[in-house]
Scaffold this active site. Structure first.
Site, PDB file in Angstrom:
ATOM      1  N   CYS A 103       0.873  -1.184   0.000  1.00 16.35           N
ATOM      2  CA  CYS A 103       0.000   0.000   0.000  1.00 16.35           C
ATOM      3  C   CYS A 103       0.904   1.225   0.000  1.00 16.35           C
ATOM      4  O   CYS A 103       1.039   1.918   1.001  1.00 16.35           O
ATOM      5  CB  CYS A 103      -0.902  -0.016   1.230  1.00 16.35           C
ATOM      6  SG  CYS A 103      -1.741  -1.604   1.520  1.00 16.35           S
ATOM      7  N   ALA A 105       1.533   4.237  -2.063  1.00 16.50           N
ATOM      8  CA  ALA A 105       1.427   5.667  -2.395  1.00 16.50           C
ATOM      9  C   ALA A 105       1.272   6.502  -1.128  1.00 16.50           C
ATOM     10  O   ALA A 105       0.658   6.044  -0.152  1.00 16.50           O
ATOM     11  CB  ALA A 105       0.241   5.889  -3.330  1.00 16.50           C
ATOM     12  N   GLY A 107       4.571   7.216  -1.487  1.00 11.82           N
ATOM     13  CA  GLY A 107       5.924   6.742  -1.730  1.00 11.82           C
ATOM     14  C   GLY A 107       6.925   6.965  -0.614  1.00 11.82           C
ATOM     15  O   GLY A 107       8.114   6.676  -0.794  1.00 11.82           O
ATOM     16  N   GLY A 108       6.505   7.457   0.529  1.00 12.82           N
ATOM     17  CA  GLY A 108       7.437   7.705   1.621  1.00 12.82           C
ATOM     18  C   GLY A 108       8.195   6.468   2.054  1.00 12.82           C
ATOM     19  O   GLY A 108       9.426   6.447   2.096  1.00 12.82           O
ATOM     20  N   GLU A 127       0.187   0.268  -5.629  1.00 11.12           N
ATOM     21  CA  GLU A 127      -0.917   1.119  -5.181  1.00 11.12           C
ATOM     22  C   GLU A 127      -2.170   0.722  -5.945  1.00 11.12           C
ATOM     23  O   GLU A 127      -2.152   0.623  -7.174  1.00 11.12           O
ATOM     24  CB  GLU A 127      -0.586   2.585  -5.402  1.00 11.12           C
ATOM     25  CG  GLU A 127      -1.739   3.544  -5.182  1.00 11.12           C
ATOM     26  CD  GLU A 127      -2.360   3.440  -3.789  1.00 11.12           C
ATOM     27  OE1 GLU A 127      -3.600   3.491  -3.702  1.00 11.12           O
ATOM     28  OE2 GLU A 127      -1.603   3.306  -2.799  1.00 11.12           O
ATOM     29  N   ASP A 171       1.460  -1.386   5.024  1.00 14.31           N
ATOM     30  CA  ASP A 171       1.059  -0.194   5.765  1.00 14.31           C
ATOM     31  C   ASP A 171      -0.416   0.021   5.438  1.00 14.31           C
ATOM     32  O   ASP A 171      -0.770   0.803   4.558  1.00 14.31           O
ATOM     33  CB  ASP A 171       1.910   0.999   5.344  1.00 14.31           C
ATOM     34  CG  ASP A 171       1.630   2.231   6.187  1.00 14.31           C
ATOM     35  OD1 ASP A 171       1.539   2.085   7.412  1.00 14.31           O
ATOM     36  OD2 ASP A 171       1.502   3.325   5.607  1.00 14.31           O
ATOM     37  N   CYS A 224      -1.340   3.833  11.165  1.00 11.06           N
ATOM     38  CA  CYS A 224      -1.145   5.142  11.807  1.00 11.06           C
ATOM     39  C   CYS A 224      -2.313   5.387  12.751  1.00 11.06           C
ATOM     40  O   CYS A 224      -2.929   6.455  12.743  1.00 11.06           O
ATOM     41  CB  CYS A 224      -1.003   6.258  10.775  1.00 11.06           C
ATOM     42  SG  CYS A 224      -2.381   6.426   9.638  1.00 11.06           S
TER      43      CYS A 224
END
Length: 487
Positions: A103, A105, A107-108, A127, A171, A224
């Site tokens: 997952c 995008a 792109g971090g 993505e 993520d 998060c």
């Protein structure tokens, strides 16, 4: 900011009154700003993020849109807590691997993973949303590493790639509690019902992708958010459902990372517990660590799994075979002369490890050792980009690709004339406006740099220079802020 009442009640019961009150205060404060430097491009003496080798805190937010170094891939704006993924890769990945960021995008974590993976690894960044996959490809192109594939697929689309990946980062989409102070929309969209939807969706994602992880492979699970339904309880479910082994990370006490919230007997997340409820997990809370809310766990797939990947085939796809039956492939517009020119643009020392191929009018470079893996992915996945697009034939000309300008690994130094331009010229270039070069500038393709960092190509035809910056990436704003702050 008014926090949802249900969130307050639940999180207070989870943390206790004292810790929750500290969290509530922290959520009302301004979030810190952090970036990761691209070690291939820039260096800077900033305050470091303790758990990330190239992560740094900024004293203030920069005018990122109007910073040429940002567009040149000199750094990536990434939330500090999420940089903790680096610790997993450094502690458990010590030799070349094929890794999937499921997952990915914008792109971090993908650009971060690509920076710390052992050389010789292949990163597949995926993505599911099409327009976001284009943003992902853009950011990875700017980061400049060639050993990357970007895909646009749902997790279930990977089902045919059995035991394919050594490492999978998930993520997963979540209720976003950790983003409350950074994103007011996250507060508005939060509800207990959404938490229920999220933990169930997260399990479906893991179930879909699990067969693609090799036996003995590493799954990185992150969110998060704070609640245990999406965090500890899902980790416990992965252990029970798939027999996964939770793995501990070595961390420092002064990082102030919080451990397993379901195990009240200890806050020591470094020790592997004697029960599944005590699985080592890692919570970042903004009142304890300088960053936003983040959760991470690491799990290993049992070695006894018997999933097997069909033998890779580099043969033609079904579509290509059908095309051949209809009268042969379309004659290539790329001549041997074009190929020779393209190869001359590449670093001779790196070239033996890569294969140069032609797709339509485009010439691309991809790591030789992963050609079969790419062929296998092409049979079941939508490939957005793979490797580096070094040029495209238009008419009789071979036009150098923007990805080549960004690839400090593959671009042969000195093969193009360069012009280091001013800030004002750089902004004009990034807006895809006309650029005036000195009369002494040679005709032909020129690599523009800003502070000696590549920005992209122009074609100097004498009276003007044709701007070759990608149209879809241009700065659309026609004004400059009154105050500009750059790195």
């Amino acid at each position: 900011m008014d926090l949802p009442a249900s969130f307050t009640v639940y999180t207070r019961s989870l943390l206790g009154d004292e810790e929750y009150d500290k969290l509530a205060v922290a959520i009302q404060q301004e979030p810190p700003v952090s970036i990761r430097l691209n070690k291939l491009r820039v260096d800077s003496p900033l305050l470091p993020v303790p758990w990330a080798s190239d992560g740094f805190y900024l004293d203030e937010r920069l005018t990122f849109t109007f910073d040429p170094l940002f567009h040149a891939g000199g750094y990536y704006v990434q939330e500090a807590s999420s940089m903790f993924v680096e610790q997993v890769l450094r502690q458990y990945v010590t030799e070349p691997v094929v890794m999937l960021d499921l997952c990915a995008a914008p792109g971090g974590k993908s650009t971060h993973a690509r920076s710390v993976l052992p050389e010789g690894s292949l990163l597949v960044a995926n993505e599911v949303i099409r327009n976001r996959s284009q943003v992902l490809a853009e950011n990875l192109t700017k980061w400049g590493h060639p050993d990357v594939v970007v895909t646009n697929n749902a997790p279930a689309d990977f089902s045919s790639l059995l035991s394919f990946f050594d490492v999978i980062l998930t993520d997963v989409p979540c209720s976003g509690e950790g983003m409350f102070r950074k994103d007011p929309v996250a507060v508005e969209e939060w509800s207990p019902e959404n938490v229920e939807i999220c933990w169930q969706r997260q399990r479906r994602i893991i179930a879909d992708i699990w067969p693609s992880l090799k036996p003995g492979g590493i799954l990185i699970y992150s969110t998060c958010t704070y609640n245990t339904k999406e965090d500890e309880e899902n980790v416990h479910w992965i252990q029970q459902e798939f027999g996964a082994e939770p793995l501990a990370l070595e961390i420092r006490e002064d990082w102030n990372i919080t451990g397993n919230l379901l195990y009240k007997g200890s806050d020591d997340s470094k020790a592997v517990g004697d029960s599944e409820q005590k699985a080592p997990v890692y919570h970042f809370f903004p009142h304890k660590t300088k960053g936003e809310g983040f959760f991470l766990a690491v799990l290993r797939k049992p070695e006894t799994e018997e999933d097997t990947m069909p033998a890779f085939s580099s043969s033609k796809s079904k579509a290509a075979k059908r095309k051949d039956k209809k009268g042969g492939a379309t004659p290539s517009l790329v001549s041997k002369e074009h190929l020779n020119i393209a190869k001359n643009w590449l670093n001779e020392e790196k070239l033996p490890g890569y294969i140069v191929s032609v797709e339509g009018t485009k010439i691309q470079v991809f790591p030789q050792q992963y050609v079969d893996e790419l062929a296998a992915m092409k049979q079941s996945l939508k490939i957005v980009s793979a490797g580096v697009g070094i040029g495209e034939v238009k008419g009789k000309d071979l036009i150098p690709g923007h990805a080549l300008a960004m690839s400090s690994v593959l671009l042969r130094q000195g093969v193009f004339a360069t012009e280091d331009i001013t800030y004002e010229q750089a902004i004009a270039y990034l807006r895809k406006e006309a650029i005036a070069l000195p009369a002494t500038a040679p005709r032909g393709y020129i690599l523009l740099t800003y502070r000696n960092i590549p920005l992209g190509f122009v074609k100097n035809i004498g009276k003007r220079a044709n701007n070759l910056y990608p149209q879809e990436w241009r700065i659309r704003s026609g004004y400059l802020p009154d105050e500009i702050k750059t790195l």
